[in-house]
Design a protein around this motif. Sequence first.
Motif, mmCIF file in Angstrom:
data_model
loop_
_atom_site.group_PDB
_atom_site.id
_atom_site.type_symbol
_atom_site.label_atom_id
_atom_site.label_comp_id
_atom_site.label_asym_id
_atom_site.label_seq_id
_atom_site.Cartn_x
_atom_site.Cartn_y
_atom_site.Cartn_z
ATOM 1 N N MET A 184 0.824 -1.216 0.000
ATOM 2 C CA MET A 184 0.000 0.000 0.000
ATOM 3 C C MET A 184 0.853 1.259 0.000
ATOM 4 N N GLU A 185 2.029 1.197 0.591
ATOM 5 C CA GLU A 185 2.931 2.351 0.619
ATOM 6 C C GLU A 185 3.475 2.672 -0.771
ATOM 7 N N THR A 186 3.476 1.691 -1.679
ATOM 8 C CA THR A 186 4.041 1.895 -3.014
ATOM 9 C C THR A 186 2.988 2.246 -4.059
ATOM 10 N N LEU A 187 1.726 2.297 -3.633
ATOM 11 C CA LEU A 187 0.634 2.579 -4.566
ATOM 12 C C LEU A 187 0.085 3.978 -4.336
ATOM 13 N N ARG A 188 -0.085 4.709 -5.407
ATOM 14 C CA ARG A 188 -0.540 6.095 -5.368
ATOM 15 C C ARG A 188 -2.063 6.157 -5.311
ATOM 16 N N CYS A 189 -2.575 7.050 -4.478
ATOM 17 C CA CYS A 189 -4.016 7.312 -4.449
ATOM 18 C C CYS A 189 -4.379 8.039 -5.737
ATOM 19 N N LEU A 190 -5.366 7.547 -6.439
ATOM 20 C CA LEU A 190 -5.751 8.132 -7.720
ATOM 21 C C LEU A 190 -6.519 9.437 -7.558
ATOM 22 N N ASN A 213 -0.163 2.625 -15.160
ATOM 23 C CA ASN A 213 1.121 2.803 -14.475
ATOM 24 C C ASN A 213 1.099 3.928 -13.456
ATOM 25 N N TYR A 214 0.168 4.856 -13.604
ATOM 26 C CA TYR A 214 0.112 6.000 -12.691
ATOM 27 C C TYR A 214 -0.114 5.568 -11.240
ATOM 28 N N VAL A 215 -0.739 4.430 -11.038
ATOM 29 C CA VAL A 215 -1.048 3.979 -9.683
ATOM 30 C C VAL A 215 0.214 3.598 -8.903
ATOM 31 N N SER A 216 1.307 3.372 -9.617
ATOM 32 C CA SER A 216 2.545 2.945 -8.967
ATOM 33 C C SER A 216 3.501 4.128 -8.807
ATOM 34 N N TYR A 217 4.144 4.213 -7.649
ATOM 35 C CA TYR A 217 5.185 5.223 -7.461
ATOM 36 C C TYR A 217 6.465 4.831 -8.193
#
Length: 134
Positions: A44-50, A95-99
């Motif tokens: 969850m720390e590596t996934l961006r809030c959309l 890909n935007y969801v991933s940091y």
Amino acid sequence: MRALFVLALLIAPPALAQSRVPPPALADTQLADPAQERAAKALMETLRCLVCQGQSIADSDADMAADMRALVRQRIAAGERPVAVRDWLIERYGNYVSYDPPLSGATGPLWLAPIVLLAIGGLLARRSLKGRRR
């Protein structure tokens, strides 16, 4: 009195914008297995809030982030590996969801730009230092 009415109209929409729908079951509830919860939290720390665009889904209070946290926990509780869950989310949201987006034609310039800029800066600094020595 009229000013109070106008002020109330300006304040009311943000207050009413809060969702009254309760968050999904696993959005804010930790998994029973500590190892699975650690894996879920790390993912969850590596996934961006959309919605927030600057926070991870672990830190965001947005409804979308809560849904994504629940999805991550459900899939990890079902035995999926974090890499598979991450890949599924990238397939679903892009890909935007991933940091840490993968290297591709679209993200290549983003990966290469810092290296190119450092090289240019190094060359400029070298020329500047050579000019001062003479």
